[in-house]
Design a protein around this motif. Structure first.
Motif, PDB file in Angstrom:
ATOM      1  N   GLN A 174       0.816  -1.204   0.000  1.00  0.00           N
ATOM      2  CA  GLN A 174       0.000   0.000   0.000  1.00  0.00           C
ATOM      3  C   GLN A 174       0.857   1.265   0.000  1.00  0.00           C
ATOM      4  N   GLU A 175       2.061   1.175   0.537  1.00  0.00           N
ATOM      5  CA  GLU A 175       2.939   2.348   0.574  1.00  0.00           C
ATOM      6  C   GLU A 175       3.380   2.777  -0.831  1.00  0.00           C
ATOM      7  N   SER A 176       3.268   1.886  -1.814  1.00  0.00           N
ATOM      8  CA  SER A 176       3.656   2.196  -3.195  1.00  0.00           C
ATOM      9  C   SER A 176       2.498   2.751  -4.012  1.00  0.00           C
ATOM     10  N   LEU A 177       1.319   2.808  -3.420  1.00  0.00           N
ATOM     11  CA  LEU A 177       0.123   3.227  -4.154  1.00  0.00           C
ATOM     12  C   LEU A 177       0.270   4.623  -4.750  1.00  0.00           C
ATOM     13  N   ASN A 178       0.820   5.557  -4.002  1.00  0.00           N
ATOM     14  CA  ASN A 178       0.987   6.923  -4.491  1.00  0.00           C
ATOM     15  C   ASN A 178       1.914   6.965  -5.700  1.00  0.00           C
ATOM     16  N   PHE A 179       3.041   6.246  -5.614  1.00  0.00           N
ATOM     17  CA  PHE A 179       4.006   6.209  -6.721  1.00  0.00           C
ATOM     18  C   PHE A 179       3.380   5.594  -7.966  1.00  0.00           C
ATOM     19  N   VAL A 180       2.683   4.471  -7.798  1.00  0.00           N
ATOM     20  CA  VAL A 180       2.067   3.780  -8.933  1.00  0.00           C
ATOM     21  C   VAL A 180       0.990   4.659  -9.564  1.00  0.00           C
ATOM     22  N   SER A 181       0.189   5.312  -8.735  1.00  0.00           N
ATOM     23  CA  SER A 181      -0.855   6.204  -9.263  1.00  0.00           C
ATOM     24  C   SER A 181      -0.246   7.356 -10.051  1.00  0.00           C
ATOM     25  N   LYS A 182       0.829   7.953  -9.515  1.00  0.00           N
ATOM     26  CA  LYS A 182       1.500   9.044 -10.223  1.00  0.00           C
ATOM     27  C   LYS A 182       2.059   8.572 -11.561  1.00  0.00           C
ATOM     28  N   ALA A 183       2.710   7.405 -11.562  1.00  0.00           N
ATOM     29  CA  ALA A 183       3.287   6.871 -12.795  1.00  0.00           C
ATOM     30  C   ALA A 183       2.202   6.616 -13.836  1.00  0.00           C
ATOM     31  N   ALA A 184       1.084   6.033 -13.414  1.00  0.00           N
ATOM     32  CA  ALA A 184      -0.022   5.768 -14.347  1.00  0.00           C
ATOM     33  C   ALA A 184      -0.585   7.075 -14.894  1.00  0.00           C
ATOM     34  N   ASN A 185      -0.771   8.057 -14.009  1.00  0.00           N
ATOM     35  CA  ASN A 185      -1.311   9.350 -14.456  1.00  0.00           C
ATOM     36  C   ASN A 185      -0.369  10.049 -15.431  1.00  0.00           C
ATOM     37  N   TYR A 186       0.939  10.006 -15.178  1.00  0.00           N
ATOM     38  CA  TYR A 186       1.892  10.607 -16.116  1.00  0.00           C
ATOM     39  C   TYR A 186       1.860   9.897 -17.462  1.00  0.00           C
ATOM     40  N   GLY A 187       1.749   8.581 -17.446  1.00  0.00           N
ATOM     41  CA  GLY A 187       1.671   7.820 -18.696  1.00  0.00           C
ATOM     42  C   GLY A 187       0.432   8.180 -19.494  1.00  0.00           C
ATOM     43  N   ILE A 188      -0.696   8.254 -18.812  1.00  0.00           N
ATOM     44  CA  ILE A 188      -1.959   8.608 -19.477  1.00  0.00           C
ATOM     45  C   ILE A 188      -1.894  10.033 -20.004  1.00  0.00           C
ATOM     46  N   LEU A 189      -1.360  10.945 -19.200  1.00  0.00           N
ATOM     47  CA  LEU A 189      -1.243  12.348 -19.615  1.00  0.00           C
ATOM     48  C   LEU A 189      -0.331  12.489 -20.831  1.00  0.00           C
ATOM     49  N   THR A 190       0.807  11.803 -20.816  1.00  0.00           N
ATOM     50  CA  THR A 190       1.745  11.861 -21.944  1.00  0.00           C
ATOM     51  C   THR A 190       1.089  11.348 -23.217  1.00  0.00           C
ATOM     52  N   THR A 191       0.406  10.211 -23.111  1.00  0.00           N
ATOM     53  CA  THR A 191      -0.278   9.642 -24.275  1.00  0.00           C
ATOM     54  C   THR A 191      -1.342  10.594 -24.798  1.00  0.00           C
ATOM     55  N   GLY A 192      -2.116  11.166 -23.888  1.00  0.00           N
ATOM     56  CA  GLY A 192      -3.169  12.098 -24.294  1.00  0.00           C
ATOM     57  C   GLY A 192      -2.618  13.328 -24.992  1.00  0.00           C
ATOM     58  N   VAL A 193      -1.554  13.906 -24.437  1.00  0.00           N
ATOM     59  CA  VAL A 193      -0.941  15.097 -25.042  1.00  0.00           C
ATOM     60  C   VAL A 193      -0.415  14.763 -26.436  1.00  0.00           C
ATOM     61  N   MET A 194       0.260  13.628 -26.582  1.00  0.00           N
ATOM     62  CA  MET A 194       0.798  13.248 -27.897  1.00  0.00           C
ATOM     63  C   MET A 194      -0.318  13.057 -28.920  1.00  0.00           C
ATOM     64  N   ARG A 195      -1.407  12.428 -28.510  1.00  0.00           N
ATOM     65  CA  ARG A 195      -2.522  12.230 -29.448  1.00  0.00           C
ATOM     66  C   ARG A 195      -3.137  13.560 -29.867  1.00  0.00           C
ATOM     67  N   VAL A 196      -3.288  14.476 -28.925  1.00  0.00           N
ATOM     68  CA  VAL A 196      -3.834  15.797 -29.254  1.00  0.00           C
ATOM     69  C   VAL A 196      -2.898  16.528 -30.208  1.00  0.00           C
ATOM     70  N   LEU A 197      -1.593  16.486 -29.947  1.00  0.00           N
ATOM     71  CA  LEU A 197      -0.630  17.150 -30.827  1.00  0.00           C
ATOM     72  C   LEU A 197      -0.654  16.553 -32.238  1.00  0.00           C
ATOM     73  N   LEU A 198      -0.714  15.218 -32.324  1.00  0.00           N
ATOM     74  CA  LEU A 198      -0.788  14.588 -33.648  1.00  0.00           C
ATOM     75  C   LEU A 198      -2.078  14.969 -34.364  1.00  0.00           C
ATOM     76  N   PHE A 199      -3.194  14.982 -33.625  1.00  0.00           N
ATOM     77  CA  PHE A 199      -4.459  15.383 -34.220  1.00  0.00           C
ATOM     78  C   PHE A 199      -4.377  16.819 -34.733  1.00  0.00           C
ATOM     79  N   LEU A 200      -3.810  17.721 -33.930  1.00  0.00           N
ATOM     80  CA  LEU A 200      -3.692  19.124 -34.348  1.00  0.00           C
ATOM     81  C   LEU A 200      -2.781  19.265 -35.564  1.00  0.00           C
ATOM     82  N   ALA A 201      -1.734  18.449 -35.637  1.00  0.00           N
ATOM     83  CA  ALA A 201      -0.840  18.499 -36.798  1.00  0.00           C
ATOM     84  C   ALA A 201      -1.586  18.077 -38.061  1.00  0.00           C
TER      85      ALA A 201
END
Length: 188
Positions: free
Chosen positions: A4-31
């Motif tokens: 349970q002590e790793s929950l914060n780290f895992v949640s942050k890592a997942a959120n950064y991954g999702i955010l990175t993917t989302g930003v890249m898709r938006v940038l590609l769409f805009l291009a």
């Protein structure tokens, strides 16, 4: 990462991954939108490559090739690693020889692709089967999140369980629907 002590780290890592993917898709769409908004017509045989060629000229095709190779390599390595990680929990052999299992997975996949060919059909087939894996995996995780033996004192929020159950049902229906017409792929 366990406990349970790793929950914060895992949640942050997942959120950064999702955010990175989302930003890249938006940038590609805009291009792509930027290229199409100029009135350019995309090549129907290879629309993604034509976007790069229209935007960057002849060097655009080389840039597209580099992007495609990078995407392919990251996808192959990621899927091989994920598949091997599933096998690790089945038997100690897979855990002890994880790197070899990953390499064998990539080699077998390459041989299948080489002899079967038909990349579009294989991609659709893989997507259809992935559509079935998601609801099964998510369902198993939701069930596991309610078992004290597995998660200890952690309490998964009820609202997440409800939305997860809805997602399982929707993705299961979509997965089953994606199987329709698969036989027609091989008759083309």
């Amino acid at each position: 990462m366990t406990g349970q002590e790793s929950l914060n780290f895992v949640s942050k890592a997942a959120n950064y991954g999702i955010l990175t993917t989302g930003v890249m898709r938006v940038l590609l769409f805009l291009a792509v939108l930027g290229v199409v908004a100029t009135g350019a017509t995309l090549d129907p045989d290879n629309p993604p490559a034509s976007v790069f060629q229209i935007a960057l000229g002849d060097i655009g095709m080389q840039v597209f090739g580099v992007v495609l190779v990078a995407a392919a390599l990251s996808s192959v390595i990621g899927s091989a690693y994920t598949s091997a990680s599933f096998l690790r929990s089945i038997h100690r052999f897979f855990d002890e020889h994880n790197n070899t299992v990953i390499v064998v997975f990539i080699v077998v996949s390459t041989v299948i692709f080489t002899f079967v060919g038909r990349p579009v059909a294989l991609l659709i087939l893989a997507g259809a089967f992935n559509g079935l894996i998601l609801p099964v995996t998510l369902g198993a995780i939701l069930i596991a999140s309610r078992r004290k033996k597995i998660v200890g004192d952690y309490r998964h929020p009820a609202w997440m369980i409800i939305f997860g159950a809805v997602a399982v049902i929707i993705t299961l229906i979509a997965g089953i629907m994606s199987l329709e017409g698969l036989a027609d792929l091989w008759n083309r």
